[in-house]
Design a protein around this motif. Structure first.
Motif, PDB file in Angstrom:
ATOM      1  N   GLU A 127      38.477  -6.729 101.515  1.00  0.00           N
ATOM      2  CA  GLU A 127      38.011  -5.599 100.812  1.00  0.00           C
ATOM      3  C   GLU A 127      38.683  -5.163  99.335  1.00  0.00           C
ATOM      4  OE1 GLU A 127      36.298  -2.499 100.180  1.00  0.00           O
ATOM      5  OE2 GLU A 127      36.257  -1.950 102.287  1.00  0.00           O
ATOM      6  N   LEU A 128      38.007  -5.376  98.344  1.00  0.00           N
ATOM      7  CA  LEU A 128      38.522  -5.262  96.815  1.00  0.00           C
ATOM      8  C   LEU A 128      38.943  -3.787  96.552  1.00  0.00           C
ATOM      9  CD1 LEU A 128      36.031  -7.745  94.980  1.00  0.00           C
ATOM     10  CD2 LEU A 128      38.493  -7.884  95.676  1.00  0.00           C
ATOM     11  N   TYR A 129      38.130  -2.703  96.987  1.00  0.00           N
ATOM     12  CA  TYR A 129      38.514  -1.392  96.500  1.00  0.00           C
ATOM     13  C   TYR A 129      39.809  -1.080  96.949  1.00  0.00           C
ATOM     14  CZ  TYR A 129      37.325   3.586  96.311  1.00  0.00           C
ATOM     15  OH  TYR A 129      37.206   5.048  96.134  1.00  0.00           O
ATOM     16  N   GLY A 130      40.463  -0.762  95.677  1.00  0.00           N
ATOM     17  CA  GLY A 130      42.011  -0.374  95.820  1.00  0.00           C
ATOM     18  C   GLY A 130      43.032  -1.361  95.701  1.00  0.00           C
ATOM     19  N   LYS A 131      42.562  -2.510  95.723  1.00  0.00           N
ATOM     20  CA  LYS A 131      43.459  -3.590  95.684  1.00  0.00           C
ATOM     21  C   LYS A 131      43.969  -3.626  94.499  1.00  0.00           C
ATOM     22  CE  LYS A 131      43.503  -6.231  99.613  1.00  0.00           C
ATOM     23  NZ  LYS A 131      42.793  -5.416 100.429  1.00  0.00           N
ATOM     24  N   LEU A 155      37.265  -6.364  83.646  1.00  0.00           N
ATOM     25  CA  LEU A 155      36.409  -5.195  83.722  1.00  0.00           C
ATOM     26  C   LEU A 155      35.374  -5.590  85.085  1.00  0.00           C
ATOM     27  CD1 LEU A 155      35.073  -5.497  79.935  1.00  0.00           C
ATOM     28  CD2 LEU A 155      35.920  -3.568  81.026  1.00  0.00           C
ATOM     29  N   LEU A 156      34.988  -6.892  85.054  1.00  0.00           N
ATOM     30  CA  LEU A 156      34.492  -6.975  86.591  1.00  0.00           C
ATOM     31  C   LEU A 156      35.224  -6.520  87.711  1.00  0.00           C
ATOM     32  CD1 LEU A 156      32.773 -10.372  86.049  1.00  0.00           C
ATOM     33  CD2 LEU A 156      31.716  -8.456  86.025  1.00  0.00           C
ATOM     34  N   LEU A 157      36.498  -6.400  87.720  1.00  0.00           N
ATOM     35  CA  LEU A 157      37.483  -6.310  88.797  1.00  0.00           C
ATOM     36  C   LEU A 157      37.584  -4.629  88.860  1.00  0.00           C
ATOM     37  CD1 LEU A 157      40.180  -8.791  88.144  1.00  0.00           C
ATOM     38  CD2 LEU A 157      38.887  -8.282  90.387  1.00  0.00           C
ATOM     39  N   LEU A 158      37.625  -4.008  87.581  1.00  0.00           N
ATOM     40  CA  LEU A 158      37.645  -2.650  87.357  1.00  0.00           C
ATOM     41  C   LEU A 158      36.242  -2.076  87.964  1.00  0.00           C
ATOM     42  CD1 LEU A 158      39.064  -1.976  83.961  1.00  0.00           C
ATOM     43  CD2 LEU A 158      40.053  -1.279  85.930  1.00  0.00           C
ATOM     44  N   ASN A 159      35.171  -2.615  87.906  1.00  0.00           N
ATOM     45  CA  ASN A 159      33.898  -2.105  88.363  1.00  0.00           C
ATOM     46  C   ASN A 159      33.998  -2.074  89.692  1.00  0.00           C
ATOM     47  OD1 ASN A 159      32.916  -1.781  85.744  1.00  0.00           O
ATOM     48  ND2 ASN A 159      31.740  -3.890  85.584  1.00  0.00           N
ATOM     49  N   LYS A 160      34.890  -3.038  90.426  1.00  0.00           N
ATOM     50  CA  LYS A 160      35.090  -2.831  91.870  1.00  0.00           C
ATOM     51  C   LYS A 160      36.134  -1.902  92.422  1.00  0.00           C
ATOM     52  CE  LYS A 160      31.669  -6.027  92.838  1.00  0.00           C
ATOM     53  NZ  LYS A 160      30.377  -5.147  93.304  1.00  0.00           N
ATOM     54  N   PHE A 161      36.660  -1.334  91.448  1.00  0.00           N
ATOM     55  CA  PHE A 161      37.617  -0.338  91.820  1.00  0.00           C
ATOM     56  C   PHE A 161      38.961  -1.151  92.050  1.00  0.00           C
ATOM     57  CE2 PHE A 161      34.006   2.075  92.242  1.00  0.00           C
ATOM     58  CZ  PHE A 161      34.139   3.288  91.603  1.00  0.00           C
ATOM     59  N   VAL A 162      39.194  -2.191  91.600  1.00  0.00           N
ATOM     60  CA  VAL A 162      40.423  -2.961  91.720  1.00  0.00           C
ATOM     61  C   VAL A 162      41.348  -2.448  90.541  1.00  0.00           C
ATOM     62  CG1 VAL A 162      41.509  -5.231  91.654  1.00  0.00           C
ATOM     63  CG2 VAL A 162      39.260  -4.839  92.783  1.00  0.00           C
ATOM     64  N   THR A 163      42.546  -2.187  90.925  1.00  0.00           N
ATOM     65  CA  THR A 163      43.437  -1.600  89.910  1.00  0.00           C
ATOM     66  C   THR A 163      44.126  -2.874  89.236  1.00  0.00           C
ATOM     67  OG1 THR A 163      44.114   0.239  91.401  1.00  0.00           O
ATOM     68  CG2 THR A 163      45.615  -0.206  89.714  1.00  0.00           C
ATOM     69  N   ALA A 172      51.263  -8.677  92.392  1.00  0.00           N
ATOM     70  CA  ALA A 172      49.826  -8.980  92.410  1.00  0.00           C
ATOM     71  C   ALA A 172      49.379  -9.364  93.686  1.00  0.00           C
ATOM     72  CB  ALA A 172      49.474 -10.011  91.520  1.00  0.00           C
ATOM     73  N   GLU A 173      48.418  -8.499  94.307  1.00  0.00           N
ATOM     74  CA  GLU A 173      47.854  -8.857  95.657  1.00  0.00           C
ATOM     75  C   GLU A 173      46.691  -9.830  95.175  1.00  0.00           C
ATOM     76  OE1 GLU A 173      47.985  -5.007  98.184  1.00  0.00           O
ATOM     77  OE2 GLU A 173      46.733  -4.659  96.253  1.00  0.00           O
ATOM     78  N   ILE A 174      46.190  -9.668  94.133  1.00  0.00           N
ATOM     79  CA  ILE A 174      45.239 -10.658  93.523  1.00  0.00           C
ATOM     80  C   ILE A 174      45.661 -11.147  92.331  1.00  0.00           C
ATOM     81  CG2 ILE A 174      42.729 -11.119  92.769  1.00  0.00           C
ATOM     82  CD1 ILE A 174      41.953  -8.891  94.816  1.00  0.00           C
ATOM     83  N   LEU A 175      45.979 -12.353  92.228  1.00  0.00           N
ATOM     84  CA  LEU A 175      46.378 -13.005  90.677  1.00  0.00           C
ATOM     85  C   LEU A 175      45.484 -14.053  90.473  1.00  0.00           C
ATOM     86  CD1 LEU A 175      48.805 -13.573  89.052  1.00  0.00           C
ATOM     87  CD2 LEU A 175      49.532 -15.223  90.404  1.00  0.00           C
TER      88      LEU A 175
END
Ligand code: NAP
Length: 288
Positions: A157-161, A178-186, A207-210
């Motif tokens: 679940e990318l939302y909020g990561k 920008l692509l990450l922001l569009n998925k609501f990733v901080t 980072a949870e996603i690096l």
């Protein structure tokens, strides 16, 4: 337990299957195959490898491919004219300009002369703007490849990561953020000034996603990787005859939940996304 490998090849295979099917039905409907033209100015051993891989992938997928070689001393105006002539050519659906260009040609300026409809690398400012709006159908290949790798992880679940992108180039780091922001990733973007300030480890550790796209072998120490993080290493570096990424893999793999190998991670997907973009460009030009 070591992290699972996120291999680009298997993700690319699935996308290629879809492209093949789509190219087949477009051929039936329009009696035409999508066509990609690659423009190369002068000779460059680094681009030769990419050109061969583009040509092979295109042919395997039923996409027409043409390499347009231009002399290294071509002046900027002549180069722009060559681009404009391809823009007008109805048989050409996608144009890629091989980098690096000779120093006397301004790559940023050149990108403005590509028809946005044929700009299959999304380097034209209009296509970059579509990414900001979240409405882009043609995405920058490497950034899109990173997103496909994330999407390939079951139940993620990318939302909020919380993500950290290291590197802010126009072709990878910035569009990816920008692509990450569009998925609501901080999303936090680190760059040369972060490195100079000495705070890169602090950001990486959270980072949870690096995602690292710098081009400096081992710039991210395995020790800094957060336990359970997803690590995507875009970097390609040649060290003592071997290709390695930007992340210290041996230690990072022990801490990550998922990690891309280098080579074999992002690379195999990038050219596949390029072909997907050619098909998308074809469809847009047919008004589909
Ligand atoms: P680039 O244009 O050179 O960008 C590198 C980025 O890293 C820049 O934003 C730079 O900041 C930043 N940086 C440099 N030193 C840093 C430091 N010490 N700490 C933090 N950030 C730092 O490169 P690129 O085109 O984005 O490519 C990056 C890497 O990915 C390269 O190794 C390239 O070969 C690889 N790549 C792989 C693929 C693939 O398909 N696998 C595709 C494209 C690129 P400044 O601009 O402020 O200096």
């Amino acid at each position: 337990m070591p992290g699972k490998l996120l291999e680009g090849k298997s993700v690319a295979l699935k996308i290629k299957e879809n492209i093949k099917l789509e190219v087949g039905s477009l051929k039936t409907k329009y009696g035409l195959s999508p066509k990609l033209v690659s423009m190369q100015v002068g000779e460059n051993p680094a681009s030769e490898i990419y050109i061969k891989s583009q040509e092979k992938t295109a042919r395997d997928l039923g996409i027409d491919y043409e390499l347009k070689k231009l002399p290294s001393d071509i002046n900027q105006d002549e180069f722009i004219k060559a681009i404009e002539s391809l823009n007008k050519d109805k048989s050409v659906n996608g144009i890629i300009i091989q980098m690096p260009l000779p120093q006397h040609i301004d790559a940023k300026l050149i990108s403005r002369y590509l028809s946005p409809l044929k700009d299959i690398e999304a380097v034209h400012p209009q296509n970059m703007g579509e990414i900001v709006f979240g409405t882009a159908k043609i995405l920058p290949c490497t950034a899109a490849a990173c997103m496909e790798l994330l999407n390939s992880i079951d139940l993620l679940e990318l939302y909020g990561k919380e993500a950290v992108v290291v590197g802010h180039s126009e072709i990878v780091g910035k569009p990816l953020a920008l692509l990450l922001l569009n998925k609501f990733v901080t999303t936090t973007v680190c760059h040369i000034a972060t490195g100079k300030r000495g705070t890169l480890p602090e950001f990486v550790k959270k980072a949870e996603i690096l995602i690292v796209a710098v081009g400096k072998a081992g710039i991210v120490k395995g020790e800094w990787v957060k336990e359970g993080a997803i690590v995507i290493d875009v970097g390609i570096n040649r060290v003592e005859g071997k290709i390695v990424g930007d992340v210290e893999f041996e230690r990072a793999v022990e801490k990550a939940s998922y990690i891309t190998p280098v080579p074999g991670g992002v690379g195999p997907l990038t050219v596949t996304i390029l072909m997907r973009n050619v098909v998308e460009a074809f469809k847009q030009q047919q008004g589909v």
